[in-house]
Design an enzyme around this catalytic site. Structure first.
Site, PDB file in Angstrom:
ATOM      1  N   LYS A  68     -24.375   4.494  22.540  1.00  0.00           N
ATOM      2  CA  LYS A  68     -23.731   5.673  22.927  1.00  0.00           C
ATOM      3  C   LYS A  68     -24.277   6.060  24.355  1.00  0.00           C
ATOM      4  CE  LYS A  68     -21.276   6.334  20.426  1.00  0.00           C
ATOM      5  NZ  LYS A  68     -20.100   5.252  20.479  1.00  0.00           N
ATOM      6  N   THR A  72     -18.933   1.649  26.882  1.00  0.00           N
ATOM      7  CA  THR A  72     -17.553   1.370  26.874  1.00  0.00           C
ATOM      8  C   THR A  72     -17.109   1.462  28.161  1.00  0.00           C
ATOM      9  OG1 THR A  72     -17.439   2.669  24.560  1.00  0.00           O
ATOM     10  CG2 THR A  72     -15.498   2.006  25.674  1.00  0.00           C
ATOM     11  N   HIS A 134     -26.848  -4.786  23.163  1.00  0.00           N
ATOM     12  CA  HIS A 134     -27.745  -3.645  23.029  1.00  0.00           C
ATOM     13  C   HIS A 134     -29.235  -4.025  22.830  1.00  0.00           C
ATOM     14  CE1 HIS A 134     -24.582  -1.088  22.614  1.00  0.00           C
ATOM     15  NE2 HIS A 134     -24.135  -1.124  21.601  1.00  0.00           N
ATOM     16  N   ARG A 156     -28.632   7.061  29.486  1.00  0.00           N
ATOM     17  CA  ARG A 156     -28.117   8.487  29.379  1.00  0.00           C
ATOM     18  C   ARG A 156     -29.122   9.422  29.017  1.00  0.00           C
ATOM     19  NH1 ARG A 156     -22.585  10.067  25.548  1.00  0.00           N
ATOM     20  NH2 ARG A 156     -21.919  11.810  27.109  1.00  0.00           N
ATOM     21  N   SER A 164     -24.001  12.062  21.074  1.00  0.00           N
ATOM     22  CA  SER A 164     -22.935  11.189  20.901  1.00  0.00           C
ATOM     23  C   SER A 164     -22.901  10.237  19.540  1.00  0.00           C
ATOM     24  CB  SER A 164     -22.760  10.335  22.098  1.00  0.00           C
ATOM     25  OG  SER A 164     -21.650   9.525  21.952  1.00  0.00           O
ATOM     26  N   TYR A 222     -25.761   7.264  33.171  1.00  0.00           N
ATOM     27  CA  TYR A 222     -24.414   7.934  32.963  1.00  0.00           C
ATOM     28  C   TYR A 222     -24.146   8.997  33.712  1.00  0.00           C
ATOM     29  CZ  TYR A 222     -20.506   9.740  30.019  1.00  0.00           C
ATOM     30  OH  TYR A 222     -19.424  10.360  29.391  1.00  0.00           O
ATOM     31  N   ARG A 288     -14.738  10.240  22.976  1.00  0.00           N
ATOM     32  CA  ARG A 288     -14.876  11.620  22.254  1.00  0.00           C
ATOM     33  C   ARG A 288     -14.679  12.781  23.562  1.00  0.00           C
ATOM     34  NH1 ARG A 288     -18.863  15.502  20.825  1.00  0.00           N
ATOM     35  NH2 ARG A 288     -20.222  14.512  22.239  1.00  0.00           N
ATOM     36  N   LYS A 289     -15.703  12.997  24.094  1.00  0.00           N
ATOM     37  CA  LYS A 289     -15.662  14.008  25.174  1.00  0.00           C
ATOM     38  C   LYS A 289     -15.806  13.691  26.698  1.00  0.00           C
ATOM     39  CE  LYS A 289     -16.371  18.410  22.732  1.00  0.00           C
ATOM     40  NZ  LYS A 289     -17.418  19.483  22.274  1.00  0.00           N
ATOM     41  N   GLY A 290     -16.816  12.766  26.720  1.00  0.00           N
ATOM     42  CA  GLY A 290     -17.071  11.920  27.873  1.00  0.00           C
ATOM     43  C   GLY A 290     -17.702  13.026  29.008  1.00  0.00           C
TER      44      GLY A 290
HETATM   45  P1  A3P Z   1     -19.284  11.491  24.183  1.00  0.00           P
HETATM   46  O1  A3P Z   1     -19.514  11.010  22.643  1.00  0.00           O
HETATM   47  O2  A3P Z   1     -20.458  12.217  24.560  1.00  0.00           O
HETATM   48  O3  A3P Z   1     -18.048  11.936  24.400  1.00  0.00           O
HETATM   49  P2  A3P Z   1     -20.551   4.093  24.077  1.00  0.00           P
HETATM   50  O4  A3P Z   1     -19.743   3.583  24.872  1.00  0.00           O
HETATM   51  O5  A3P Z   1     -22.116   3.530  24.564  1.00  0.00           O
HETATM   52  O6  A3P Z   1     -20.658   3.932  22.685  1.00  0.00           O
HETATM   53  O7  A3P Z   1     -20.780   5.512  24.445  1.00  0.00           O
HETATM   54  C1  A3P Z   1     -20.048   6.557  24.114  1.00  0.00           C
HETATM   55  C2  A3P Z   1     -19.966   7.753  24.975  1.00  0.00           C
HETATM   56  O8  A3P Z   1     -19.102   7.403  26.116  1.00  0.00           O
HETATM   57  C3  A3P Z   1     -18.905   8.829  24.200  1.00  0.00           C
HETATM   58  O9  A3P Z   1     -19.546  10.098  24.927  1.00  0.00           O
HETATM   59  C4  A3P Z   1     -17.606   8.752  24.827  1.00  0.00           C
HETATM   60  O10 A3P Z   1     -16.718   9.475  25.045  1.00  0.00           O
HETATM   61  C5  A3P Z   1     -18.135   8.216  26.444  1.00  0.00           C
HETATM   62  N1  A3P Z   1     -17.108   7.320  26.920  1.00  0.00           N
HETATM   63  C6  A3P Z   1     -16.172   6.480  26.660  1.00  0.00           C
HETATM   64  N2  A3P Z   1     -15.482   5.992  27.521  1.00  0.00           N
HETATM   65  C7  A3P Z   1     -15.777   6.645  28.789  1.00  0.00           C
HETATM   66  C8  A3P Z   1     -15.324   6.672  30.077  1.00  0.00           C
HETATM   67  N3  A3P Z   1     -14.147   6.028  30.536  1.00  0.00           N
HETATM   68  N4  A3P Z   1     -15.761   7.522  31.202  1.00  0.00           N
HETATM   69  C9  A3P Z   1     -17.103   8.276  30.773  1.00  0.00           C
HETATM   70  N5  A3P Z   1     -17.351   8.454  29.473  1.00  0.00           N
HETATM   71  C10 A3P Z   1     -16.892   7.721  28.520  1.00  0.00           C
END
Ligand code: A3P
Length: 322
Positions: A68, A72, A134, A156, A164, A222, A288-290
């Site tokens: 998190k 991604t 991970h 992050r 998250s 991040y 989600r929100k990013g």
């Molecule tokens: P939030 O839950 O704060 O929105 P992971 O990829 O390690 O599972 O982390 C997920 C977090 O990265 C989520 O944060 C997600 O929204 C955010 N995220 C996914 N794709 C993204 C992108 N292209 N740019 C920025 N943030 C991204």
């Protein structure tokens, strides 16, 4: 090559069952304290197979992260950079039709089953191979730490990472056990009990390595990547070698790469709106929100005080801060 027999798998299962165990944040699987990190049950066999059987190649690239933290996004950006020559069209790019988790897989996950076939397909992958993990740095197979392959790590702010993870946990398919409350999950996170945690030793393992071996580990935050994406993507390009030539760096190539991986762009893609990753998590829940700082909407003043102190204490003297 010796492959895990049923006997070995049973022994490994017994080893897992003998380890200290805790409920994980995601309501379902337990976490087992293995090699000083909390390993989710469903990864255990894969982690052992990864450590025992994976063979790194010098041109491999690994995306490493605490869950998190932006995995991604980093997978998408690294995939575009590493495969720049192979997929140079931004109109017809694999990231438009596949989720980053489908394009970049984790050996600790895929090696949990069909070991022989999976090892074979890993050794036949197009090079340079791109993987994610991970695992904490100290638990990576020696073949990775001792070869010339490269690692890009993303971390992050722990407040946002926790929120998250919490939000993700409320949407993931739960396995039998009742879900934790926000307060219970927070207590666990404060104590380092979450998948692949403690979060502080995870970050510090890669942080320290990036200081001693900057050619081996590129450490990203991040927040920095969000605030100056161009600068940090250029750092990634440089770190990974010449996937984007110097002439192209001056053109719109970097911008196009960044645009392809933009949060809003990826979130809206049809491919990321339905379907599951590993049959557990819906693809849409990886977007989600990013945003930076969403945590402010979740914590009470006493939680903020407590967690700030823990962050300061755990990272003190390391040079890493949020
Ligand atoms: P939030 O839950 O704060 O929105 P992971 O990829 O390690 O599972 O982390 C997920 C977090 O990265 C989520 O944060 C997600 O929204 C955010 N995220 C996914 N794709 C993204 C992108 N292209 N740019 C920025 N943030 C991204």
């Amino acid at each position: 090559m010796a492959l895990a027999s049923d006997k070995q798998a049973n022994e490994e299962n017994e080893l897992m069952l003998a380890l200290p165990k805790e409920r994980g944040l995601y309501g379902g699987p337990y976490l087992h304290l293995f090699q000083d990190f909390w390993c989710p049950s469903f990864y255990f066999q894969g982690v052992i197979n990864f450590q025992k059987h994976f063979l790194a190649k010098d041109n491999d690239v690994f995306v490493a992260s605490f869950p998190k933290s932006g995995t991604t996004w980093l997978k998408a950006l690294t995939f575009v950079i590493v495969n720049h020559q192979r997929f140079s069209s931004f109109e017809n790019h694999p990231l438009l039709s596949s989720n980053p988790h489908e394009l970049v897989s984790s050996p600790e996950f895929i090696l949990s089953h069909d070991l022989h076939d999976q090892l074979l397909s890993l050794s036949n992958m197009t090079e340079p191979r791109l993987f994610s993990t991970h695992l904490p740095f100290s638990s990576l197979p020696k073949t990775i730490t001792e070869s010339n392959c490269k690692i890009i790590y993303i971390c992050r702010n722990p407040f946002d990472t926790f929120v998250s993870a919490w939000e993700f946990s409320t949407k993931i398919k739960s396995v039998s056990l009742p879900a934790l409350t926000f307060e219970e999950a927070f207590e666990k996170f404060c104590n380092g009990i979450s998948g692949f945690g403690p979060w502080w030793s995870h970050m510090l393992g890669y942080w320290n390595e990036s200081k001693t071996r900057p050619d081996k580990v590129l450490f990203l935050k991040y927040e920095d990547l969000k605030e100056d994406t161009v600068f940090h993507v250029k750092r990634m390009v440089k770190f990974l070698g010449s996937s984007v030539t110097r002439e192209e760096e001056g053109t719109t190539v970097i911008e196009n790469m960044i645009n392809l991986c933009r949060f809003e762009k990826m979130k809206d893609l049809e491919v990321n709106q339905s379907g599951y990753i590993h049959n557990i998590a819906e693809k849409k829940n990886f977007f989600r929100k990013g945003k930076i700082g969403d945590w402010i909407n979740y914590f009470s003043p006493s939680m903020i005080e407590k967690f700030s102190k823990i962050i300061e204490e755990k990272l003190s003297g390391s040079g890493l801060s949020f």
